[in-house]
Motif scaffolding. Structure first.
Motif, PDB file in Angstrom:
ATOM      1  N   ASP A 212       0.819  -1.205   0.000  1.00 19.72           N
ATOM      2  CA  ASP A 212       0.000   0.000   0.000  1.00 19.72           C
ATOM      3  C   ASP A 212       0.856   1.260   0.000  1.00 19.72           C
ATOM      4  N   LEU A 213       1.929   1.263   0.779  1.00 24.16           N
ATOM      5  CA  LEU A 213       2.770   2.459   0.868  1.00 24.16           C
ATOM      6  C   LEU A 213       3.540   2.707  -0.422  1.00 24.16           C
ATOM      7  N   ASP A 214       4.018   1.651  -1.062  1.00 25.31           N
ATOM      8  CA  ASP A 214       4.701   1.828  -2.344  1.00 25.31           C
ATOM      9  C   ASP A 214       3.740   2.396  -3.387  1.00 25.31           C
ATOM     10  N   GLU A 215       2.516   1.865  -3.414  1.00 22.67           N
ATOM     11  CA  GLU A 215       1.533   2.355  -4.374  1.00 22.67           C
ATOM     12  C   GLU A 215       1.072   3.763  -4.007  1.00 22.67           C
ATOM     13  N   ALA A 216       1.001   4.037  -2.715  1.00 25.01           N
ATOM     14  CA  ALA A 216       0.649   5.390  -2.285  1.00 25.01           C
ATOM     15  C   ALA A 216       1.715   6.388  -2.716  1.00 25.01           C
ATOM     16  N   GLU A 217       2.968   6.044  -2.509  1.00 20.55           N
ATOM     17  CA  GLU A 217       4.053   6.939  -2.919  1.00 20.55           C
ATOM     18  C   GLU A 217       3.960   7.269  -4.402  1.00 20.55           C
ATOM     19  N   ALA A 218       3.629   6.275  -5.208  1.00 24.64           N
ATOM     20  CA  ALA A 218       3.545   6.488  -6.653  1.00 24.64           C
ATOM     21  C   ALA A 218       2.394   7.409  -7.032  1.00 24.64           C
ATOM     22  N   GLY A 219       1.289   7.355  -6.279  1.00 25.18           N
ATOM     23  CA  GLY A 219       0.105   8.105  -6.666  1.00 25.18           C
ATOM     24  C   GLY A 219      -0.102   9.422  -5.955  1.00 25.18           C
ATOM     25  N   LEU A 220       0.597   9.652  -4.868  1.00 22.77           N
ATOM     26  CA  LEU A 220       0.399  10.874  -4.098  1.00 22.77           C
ATOM     27  C   LEU A 220       1.069  12.072  -4.773  1.00 22.77           C
ATOM     28  N   PRO A 221       0.538  13.262  -4.557  1.00 19.50           N
ATOM     29  CA  PRO A 221       1.160  14.462  -5.138  1.00 19.50           C
ATOM     30  C   PRO A 221       2.463  14.802  -4.426  1.00 19.50           C
ATOM     31  N   LEU A 222       3.327  15.505  -5.126  1.00 15.06           N
ATOM     32  CA  LEU A 222       4.570  15.975  -4.509  1.00 15.06           C
ATOM     33  C   LEU A 222       4.274  16.979  -3.404  1.00 15.06           C
ATOM     34  N   THR A 223       3.283  17.810  -3.631  1.00 13.48           N
ATOM     35  CA  THR A 223       2.965  18.851  -2.662  1.00 13.48           C
ATOM     36  C   THR A 223       1.550  19.346  -2.904  1.00 13.48           C
ATOM     37  N   TYR A 224       0.997  20.007  -1.905  1.00 11.08           N
ATOM     38  CA  TYR A 224      -0.311  20.653  -2.033  1.00 11.08           C
ATOM     39  C   TYR A 224      -0.108  22.167  -2.113  1.00 11.08           C
ATOM     40  N   THR A 225      -1.209  22.878  -2.151  1.00 14.18           N
ATOM     41  CA  THR A 225      -1.132  24.326  -2.364  1.00 14.18           C
ATOM     42  C   THR A 225      -0.949  25.123  -1.083  1.00 14.18           C
ATOM     43  N   THR A 226      -1.156  24.483   0.081  1.00 14.78           N
ATOM     44  CA  THR A 226      -1.020  25.214   1.344  1.00 14.78           C
ATOM     45  C   THR A 226      -0.226  24.397   2.349  1.00 14.78           C
ATOM     46  N   ALA A 227       0.345  25.084   3.316  1.00 14.86           N
ATOM     47  CA  ALA A 227       1.076  24.410   4.392  1.00 14.86           C
ATOM     48  C   ALA A 227       0.143  23.525   5.209  1.00 14.86           C
ATOM     49  N   LEU A 228      -1.110  23.963   5.378  1.00 14.92           N
ATOM     50  CA  LEU A 228      -2.073  23.161   6.130  1.00 14.92           C
ATOM     51  C   LEU A 228      -2.290  21.810   5.466  1.00 14.92           C
ATOM     52  N   LEU A 229      -2.519  21.805   4.156  1.00 18.47           N
ATOM     53  CA  LEU A 229      -2.732  20.543   3.450  1.00 18.47           C
ATOM     54  C   LEU A 229      -1.466  19.696   3.445  1.00 18.47           C
ATOM     55  N   ASN A 230      -0.312  20.330   3.345  1.00 16.86           N
ATOM     56  CA  ASN A 230       0.945  19.575   3.374  1.00 16.86           C
ATOM     57  C   ASN A 230       1.179  18.883   4.708  1.00 16.86           C
ATOM     58  N   THR A 231       0.494  19.349   5.744  1.00 16.12           N
ATOM     59  CA  THR A 231       0.646  18.768   7.078  1.00 16.12           C
ATOM     60  C   THR A 231      -0.452  17.766   7.393  1.00 16.12           C
ATOM     61  N   THR A 232      -1.620  17.924   6.804  1.00 17.65           N
ATOM     62  CA  THR A 232      -2.779  17.142   7.230  1.00 17.65           C
ATOM     63  C   THR A 232      -3.278  16.143   6.193  1.00 17.65           C
ATOM     64  N   ARG A 233      -2.718  16.181   4.966  1.00 14.88           N
ATOM     65  CA  ARG A 233      -3.037  15.165   3.965  1.00 14.88           C
ATOM     66  C   ARG A 233      -1.740  14.525   3.487  1.00 14.88           C
ATOM     67  N   ALA A 234      -1.827  13.272   3.109  1.00 15.50           N
ATOM     68  CA  ALA A 234      -0.627  12.541   2.698  1.00 15.50           C
ATOM     69  C   ALA A 234      -0.118  13.033   1.348  1.00 15.50           C
ATOM     70  N   HIS A 235       1.190  13.252   1.262  1.00 13.10           N
ATOM     71  CA  HIS A 235       1.877  13.532   0.004  1.00 13.10           C
ATOM     72  C   HIS A 235       3.003  12.518  -0.145  1.00 13.10           C
ATOM     73  N   LYS A 236       3.796  12.594  -1.181  1.00 16.19           N
ATOM     74  CA  LYS A 236       4.817  11.573  -1.427  1.00 16.19           C
ATOM     75  C   LYS A 236       5.763  11.407  -0.246  1.00 16.19           C
ATOM     76  N   ASN A 237       6.228  12.523   0.300  1.00 17.74           N
ATOM     77  CA  ASN A 237       7.170  12.428   1.412  1.00 17.74           C
ATOM     78  C   ASN A 237       6.541  11.797   2.650  1.00 17.74           C
ATOM     79  N   THR A 238       5.221  11.936   2.795  1.00 20.94           N
ATOM     80  CA  THR A 238       4.529  11.319   3.926  1.00 20.94           C
ATOM     81  C   THR A 238       4.655   9.810   3.850  1.00 20.94           C
ATOM     82  N   ALA A 239       4.391   9.249   2.675  1.00 21.78           N
ATOM     83  CA  ALA A 239       4.486   7.803   2.499  1.00 21.78           C
ATOM     84  C   ALA A 239       5.917   7.319   2.696  1.00 21.78           C
ATOM     85  N   ILE A 240       6.871   8.071   2.169  1.00 20.11           N
ATOM     86  CA  ILE A 240       8.281   7.686   2.316  1.00 20.11           C
ATOM     87  C   ILE A 240       8.698   7.739   3.781  1.00 20.11           C
ATOM     88  N   ALA A 241       8.336   8.812   4.473  1.00 22.09           N
ATOM     89  CA  ALA A 241       8.687   8.944   5.883  1.00 22.09           C
ATOM     90  C   ALA A 241       8.126   7.787   6.687  1.00 22.09           C
TER      91      ALA A 241
END
Length: 488
Positions: A212-241
């Motif tokens: 699931d995490l490998d597939e999530a990393e592939a499909g998640l965005p690099l970043t969102y448009t706000t710092a709030l979303l970058n903290t509260t929704r998963a992005h590529k670095n979230t899955a990697i971390a």
């Protein structure tokens, strides 16, 4: 699995109505009538939930809401994981704030056994319903959004399964995952028809988590448009971390290094070279007391005045308002390598009545502290430990110093504590207890290393040591599951 049994068609229709209401201002009276008087048919319900992009987004937001449940990652899960260790002393014998977990007296009938189990599977089922729905309704959203939403659902499912298998299953490192784990439910359920399911092995659960995490990393965005979303929704670095945590728990140190290198630069000051520029903040207090959405906070559960986790599930309530636990003077608080000059001690502890309390969660009324689930500091320490285990002592020390000297610039590690791999790993374990105190990682750190949970006690209350061979080392399957799942 009692909590999933209640997800009847009627329940899911009510949930669909709730999620649609924010968009209801633009609905006609005819549409309003349909909302208020739905036809109780599962197929129509599915179509309703996936018939507009807004409603699909509502379902995706809902999986994060499920994670934020107070008995899960909104508070209690982290608290139970920490108080099982040796760094907190119980003061109240309150079973509703984890006394059973603290004293190692959790039974199948205990609230501490049932709360995390049920809420985890509820969040997993919500993720499964999105995964199934996106496949059934491929034109509900654009291909790009569908890939992202699918990745987010898989990330949430992986996160929750990791929480389950590390609490109710034997450590992977004990027998390479051969022990019984938890039921691996990968289909969304709206009835109890498929409730009977045997436990998968620990190894099988980890394999699904990593898939699931490998597939999530592939499909998640690099970043969102706000710092709030970058903290509260998963992005590529979230899955990697999160993969660095999973691989560390499995004892696969080479894989930890591989994943960490994706989001940790080669040299200090360390930061993520792609996607969200995750990095440590100059002041350790900033992510907890000033700005919950800095790039150090990779993934957190947000709180607002109108949407908080309050009462006995709240970390601020437990540690800093009702004072259910104080810090153990014989635990990490009293460790001579944690001096009074360290900013983590000056910012995150307070003394009252002659004992010391954790105040990392400082907003008590209302409890507006975000709950940190992944911080960049943990990634650096995961990488540091894995580097030490794989022979790269220089990189390990550099990462360790980045964390320590951020909070205590003058501190110098004694040569004996970092000159050999074994000594360095033990020093990193101490640093983890200081840096990640109250963030829900202590139990997992003990169990993944097959360490005895130390005895603790003060003021007439005590808890015995628990060895890896004892049944109390992990939580029992709760009665709600035993009574409704014939194959468990």
């Amino acid at each position: 699995m009692k909590e999933i049994n209640i997800k009847s068609a009627k329940h899911w229709m009510r949930r669909a109505i709730y999620l649609a209401l924010p968009f209801g201002l633009a609905l006609s009276s005819c549409d309003e009538n349909k909302l208020l008087n739905p036809i109780p048919n599962i197929q129509l319900q599915d179509a309703f939930l996936f018939d507009t992009p807004e409603r699909v987004l509502g379902q995706v937001n809902g999986i994060y809401t499920s994670m934020k449940d107070g008995s899960l990652y909104g508070g209690r899960y982290l608290m139970l994981a920490d108080i099982r260790g040796e760094d907190f002393i119980n003061r109240t014998q309150n079973v509703f704030t984890g006394y059973d977990a603290w004293s190692h007296t959790v039974t199948s009938g205990s609230n501490d056994a049932s709360s995390g189990w049920g809420s985890s599977y509820t969040a997993i089922n919500a993720a499964n319903l999105i995964i199934d729905g996106l496949a059934a309704y491929p034109t509900a959203v654009s291909e790009t959004l569908a890939a992202q939403y699918l990745a987010e659902a898989k990330f949430v499912r992986a996160f929750c399964y990791f929480g389950l298998v590390t609490r109710y299953g034997q450590p992977y490192t004990k027998d390479k995952g051969a022990s019984a784990g938890v039921p691996l439910r990968l289909k969304g359920e709206t009835t109890p028809a498929n409730n009977d399911m045997a436990r998968s092995t620990v190894a099988e659960v980890y394999a699904q988590i990593l898939k699931d995490l490998d597939e999530a990393e592939a499909g998640l965005p690099l970043t969102y448009t706000t710092a709030l979303l970058n903290t509260t929704r998963a992005h590529k670095n979230t899955a990697i971390a999160f993969k660095t945590r999973v691989y560390l728990t499995m004892g696969d140190y080479a894989k930890v290094v591989t994943e960490a290198k994706k989001i940790v630069s080669e040299a200090a000051p360390f930061s993520a070279p792609t996607g969200v520029k995750n990095q440590l903040q100059a002041n350790v207090a900033t992510p907890f007391m000033t700005d919950y959405t800095t790039t150090e906070s990779i993934f957190s559960m947000p709180m607002t005045v109108l949407n908080i986790v309050a009462g006995q599930n709240s970390l601020a309530y437990t540690y800093n308002l009702n004072l259910e636990y104080n810090l153990n003077a014989s635990g990490i608080l009293g460790d001579p390598t944690w001096p009074a000059t360290d900013a983590r001690k000056t910012n995150f502890t307070r003394v009252a009545g002659g004992v010391t309390y954790l105040k990392k969660y400082n907003q008590t009324n209302p409890a507006l502290d975000y709950v940190p689930l992944l911080r960049y500091a943990e990634v650096l320490l995961n990488y540091s430990e894995a580097a030490a285990k794989t022979g790269d002592l220089a990189k390990s020390v550099a990462l360790l110093k980045a964390v320590r000297n951020r909070s205590d610039a003058a501190y110098v590690f004694p040569d004996a504590s970092i000159s050999t791999a074994d000594a360095l790993v033990k020093t990193i374990w101490i640093e983890r207890r200081i840096e990640l105190l109250g963030e829900g990682l202590r139990s997992n750190d003990l169990l993944r290393n097959l360490l005895t949970i130390p005895a603790k006690g003060s003021g007439g209350l005590s808890a015995p040591a628990v060895a890896p061979t004892q049944p109390e080392y992990i939580f029992p399957i709760p009665n709600a599951e035993l009574s409704t799942n014939k194959l468990i």
